[in-house]
Design a protein around this motif. Structure first.
Motif, short mmCIF file in Angstrom:
data_model
loop_
_atom_site.label_atom_id
_atom_site.label_comp_id
_atom_site.label_asym_id
_atom_site.label_seq_id
_atom_site.Cartn_x
_atom_site.Cartn_y
_atom_site.Cartn_z
N ARG A 157 0.81 -1.23 0.00
CA ARG A 157 0.00 0.00 0.00
C ARG A 157 0.85 1.28 0.00
NH1 ARG A 157 -5.28 1.20 0.03
NH2 ARG A 157 -5.99 2.97 1.27
N ALA A 158 1.95 1.30 0.75
CA ALA A 158 2.81 2.50 0.75
C ALA A 158 3.37 2.73 -0.64
CB ALA A 158 3.93 2.35 1.78
N ALA A 159 3.82 1.63 -1.29
CA ALA A 159 4.38 1.75 -2.64
C ALA A 159 3.32 2.21 -3.64
CB ALA A 159 4.98 0.42 -3.08
N ALA A 160 2.06 1.81 -3.39
CA ALA A 160 0.98 2.24 -4.29
C ALA A 160 0.75 3.76 -4.18
CB ALA A 160 -0.30 1.48 -3.97
N PHE A 161 0.75 4.27 -2.95
CA PHE A 161 0.65 5.73 -2.76
C PHE A 161 1.82 6.42 -3.45
CE2 PHE A 161 -2.64 7.34 0.16
CZ PHE A 161 -3.27 6.17 0.52
N ASP A 162 3.02 5.84 -3.25
CA ASP A 162 4.24 6.43 -3.82
C ASP A 162 4.13 6.52 -5.34
OD1 ASP A 162 6.91 7.38 -3.50
OD2 ASP A 162 7.68 5.44 -4.16
N ALA A 163 3.67 5.42 -5.95
CA ALA A 163 3.57 5.40 -7.42
C ALA A 163 2.59 6.46 -7.90
CB ALA A 163 3.15 4.01 -7.90
N ALA A 164 1.45 6.58 -7.19
CA ALA A 164 0.45 7.56 -7.62
C ALA A 164 0.96 8.99 -7.46
CB ALA A 164 -0.85 7.36 -6.82
N VAL A 165 1.65 9.25 -6.33
CA VAL A 165 2.17 10.61 -6.11
C VAL A 165 3.28 10.93 -7.14
CG1 VAL A 165 3.40 12.09 -4.46
CG2 VAL A 165 1.47 10.72 -3.70
N LEU A 166 4.13 9.92 -7.41
CA LEU A 166 5.20 10.15 -8.39
C LEU A 166 4.66 10.28 -9.81
CD1 LEU A 166 8.05 7.81 -7.08
CD2 LEU A 166 7.99 10.31 -7.07
N ASP A 167 3.52 9.61 -10.08
CA ASP A 167 2.84 9.77 -11.37
C ASP A 167 2.52 11.26 -11.57
OD1 ASP A 167 1.09 9.74 -13.54
OD2 ASP A 167 -0.09 8.04 -12.79
N LEU A 168 1.93 11.85 -10.52
CA LEU A 168 1.60 13.27 -10.58
C LEU A 168 2.86 14.12 -10.68
CD1 LEU A 168 -0.41 15.61 -10.27
CD2 LEU A 168 -0.18 15.39 -7.80
N PHE A 169 3.88 13.78 -9.88
CA PHE A 169 5.09 14.60 -9.85
C PHE A 169 5.78 14.62 -11.22
CE2 PHE A 169 9.71 15.07 -9.16
CZ PHE A 169 9.71 16.33 -8.60
N TRP A 170 6.03 13.43 -11.78
CA TRP A 170 6.83 13.39 -13.00
C TRP A 170 6.08 13.94 -14.20
CZ3 TRP A 170 11.56 13.79 -12.39
CH2 TRP A 170 12.24 13.09 -11.39
N THR A 171 4.76 13.70 -14.28
CA THR A 171 4.04 14.28 -15.42
C THR A 171 3.94 15.79 -15.26
OG1 THR A 171 1.95 13.65 -14.34
CG2 THR A 171 2.72 12.22 -16.11
N THR A 172 3.86 16.27 -14.01
CA THR A 172 3.82 17.72 -13.79
C THR A 172 5.16 18.35 -14.14
OG1 THR A 172 2.25 17.37 -11.99
CG2 THR A 172 3.32 19.51 -12.06
N VAL A 173 6.26 17.72 -13.67
CA VAL A 173 7.59 18.26 -13.99
C VAL A 173 7.80 18.24 -15.50
CG1 VAL A 173 10.07 17.78 -13.82
CG2 VAL A 173 8.65 17.76 -11.77
N HIS A 174 7.39 17.14 -16.15
CA HIS A 174 7.51 17.10 -17.61
C HIS A 174 6.73 18.24 -18.23
CE1 HIS A 174 6.06 16.27 -21.63
NE2 HIS A 174 7.26 15.78 -21.84
N GLY A 175 5.51 18.47 -17.73
CA GLY A 175 4.67 19.53 -18.28
C GLY A 175 5.34 20.89 -18.17
N LEU A 177 8.64 21.48 -17.86
CA LEU A 177 9.82 21.54 -18.74
C LEU A 177 9.39 21.75 -20.19
CD1 LEU A 177 11.92 18.69 -17.09
CD2 LEU A 177 12.30 21.16 -16.93
N HIS A 178 8.27 21.10 -20.58
CA HIS A 178 7.77 21.28 -21.94
C HIS A 178 7.31 22.72 -22.14
CE1 HIS A 178 5.55 20.48 -25.67
NE2 HIS A 178 6.32 19.40 -25.76
N ALA A 179 6.67 23.28 -21.13
CA ALA A 179 6.22 24.67 -21.21
C ALA A 179 7.42 25.62 -21.35
CB ALA A 179 5.40 25.03 -19.96
N LEU A 180 8.50 25.33 -20.63
CA LEU A 180 9.71 26.17 -20.74
C LEU A 180 10.28 26.09 -22.16
CD1 LEU A 180 11.49 25.35 -17.35
CD2 LEU A 180 10.66 27.61 -18.07
N ALA A 181 10.28 24.87 -22.74
CA ALA A 181 10.81 24.71 -24.10
C ALA A 181 9.92 25.43 -25.11
CB ALA A 181 10.91 23.22 -24.44
N LEU A 182 8.60 25.34 -24.91
CA LEU A 182 7.66 26.01 -25.83
C LEU A 182 7.82 27.53 -25.71
CD1 LEU A 182 5.29 26.02 -27.79
CD2 LEU A 182 3.75 25.61 -25.89
N ALA A 183 7.94 28.01 -24.47
CA ALA A 183 8.12 29.45 -24.26
C ALA A 183 9.43 29.91 -24.92
CB ALA A 183 8.15 29.76 -22.76
N ASP A 247 9.16 18.10 -29.35
CA ASP A 247 8.59 16.77 -29.11
C ASP A 247 7.17 16.96 -28.57
OD1 ASP A 247 9.85 13.75 -27.74
OD2 ASP A 247 7.79 14.43 -27.57
N THR A 248 6.19 16.32 -29.20
CA THR A 248 4.80 16.47 -28.73
C THR A 248 4.22 15.14 -28.25
OG1 THR A 248 3.96 16.16 -30.97
CG2 THR A 248 4.33 18.45 -30.26
#
Ligand SMILES: NC(=O)c1ccc[n+]([C@@H]2O[C@H](COP(=O)([O-])OP(=O)(O)OC[C@H]3O[C@@H](n4cnc5c(N)ncnc54)[C@H](OP(=O)(O)O)[C@@H]3O)[C@@H](O)[C@H]2O)c1
Length: 280
Positions: A157-175, A177-183, A247-248
């Motif tokens: 269960r702890a690892a499941a929470f971790d995966a879900a939170v990291l899902d949010l973190f990494w897609t947000t960080v990617h978003g 970084l992509h915004a910085l590249a687009l800007a 990259d899109t």
């Protein structure tokens, strides 16, 4: 403490600061100077490190590394409690707990949700799951690491929470970084964009609460936003990025999801309805 990367060193420092004796080991020798200077006792092998330790913390790169260390420690782990603070998948945590049962030691899986700088402070957030008795026995020691919470007997269960939170973190960080590249491709500097990015981030907390409730209830009213409208918004961002040679792939994947949802009849539903279309 088995593993002396940045996180293993931070965990060691927090335990030493709280007055706990710590023996340290790391696969590559010579990386224990900092913890030893703080008062840790160096061990020449994983087996030697766990010999006198009722509580064994493990924090290495990934699941394969964690398994290699647990296997190297071998029978010396018998009757010990192992807290695996390595980021791993929920099913791996469950398999490791079953293996621990077979080999005669107790396993708690820990997910560390915050960076090294928070360890040993209340901002440090650690979720643990697995053997409830082992948690109760070692909670006073584990509290030295930060705010600890036990999520129940399911070791995954702890690892499941971790995966879900990291899902949010990494897609947000990617978003971002992509915004910085687009800007940048449009001649806008990072520092020019940053205030607007922060403004957007400040809108997220109420959305997080609202969408959590909608996901739990399975109800997605489209009164304030719709999937069809999100599809149009994503399409124009992807078009702009493509025109600048960026990259899109992530935008295209999000766009394809909105298309699937519209095709399935969710066009007029709220954007949160996309959660219902992610299971394949
Ligand atoms: N850093 C953070 O802010 C943070 C936050 C939350 C969670 N975490 C999690 O904490 C864990 C450790 O992260 P970290 O920041 O300390 O750095 P890391 O670079 O992910 O891990 C370094 C540690 O892993 C060991 N290692 C790698 N492969 C190994 C193997 N095959 N066998 C034995 N040991 C092996 C390294 O030993 P050698 O020195 O011998 O290479 C070193 O002790 C990761 O799972 C990470 O996701 C880290």
């Amino acid at each position: 403490m088995l593993g002396l990367g940045p996180m293993g060193r931070a965990l060691t420092a927090a335990l030493l600061t709280a007055g706990h004796p710590v023996t340290v080991w790391n696969r590559t020798p010579g990386r224990d100077a900092e913890p030893v200077a703080l008062g840790a006792r160096p061990a020449a092998s994983a087996t030697e490190a766990v010999a006198d330790a009722p509580l064994v913390l493990l924090c290495v790169r990934d699941h394969a590394a964690a398994r290699a260390v647990l296997d190297a420690a071998g029978a010396a782990l018998r009757d010990r409690t192992v807290v695996n603070a390595t980021s791993i998948a929920p099913d791996d945590a469950r398999a490791d707990a079953a293996e621990a049962d077979r080999r005669g030691y107790r396993l708690l899986d820990a997910a560390i949700l915050t960076p090294t700088t928070t360890i040993g402070r209340p901002e440090g957030s650690l979720l643990l799951s697995g053997d409830p008795e082992a948690f109760v026995a070692h909670e006073p020691t584990l509290r030295a690491l930060g705010t600890v919470r036990h999520l129940g007997a399911d070791p995954g269960r702890a690892a499941a929470f971790d995966a879900a939170v990291l899902d949010l973190f990494w897609t947000t960080v990617h978003g971002y970084l992509h915004a910085l590249a687009l800007a940048r491709a449009e001649g806008i500097s990072g520092s020019e964009l940053a205030p607007y990015a922060k403004g957007l981030a400040s809108l997220l907390p109420p959305i997080i609460e609202d969408y959590a409730q909608r996901a739990d209830e399975g109800r997605h009213p489209g009164d304030r936003s719709s999937v069809a409208s999100a599809q149009a918004g994503l399409a124009h961002v992807a078009h702009t990025a493509r025109a600048r040679g960026l990259d899109t792939s992530v935008l295209d994947a999000a766009l394809a999801l909105t298309r699937r949802a519209v095709d399935a009849g969710s066009g007029a539903d709220g954007v949160s309805a996309l959660v219902e279309h992610l299971a394949r």
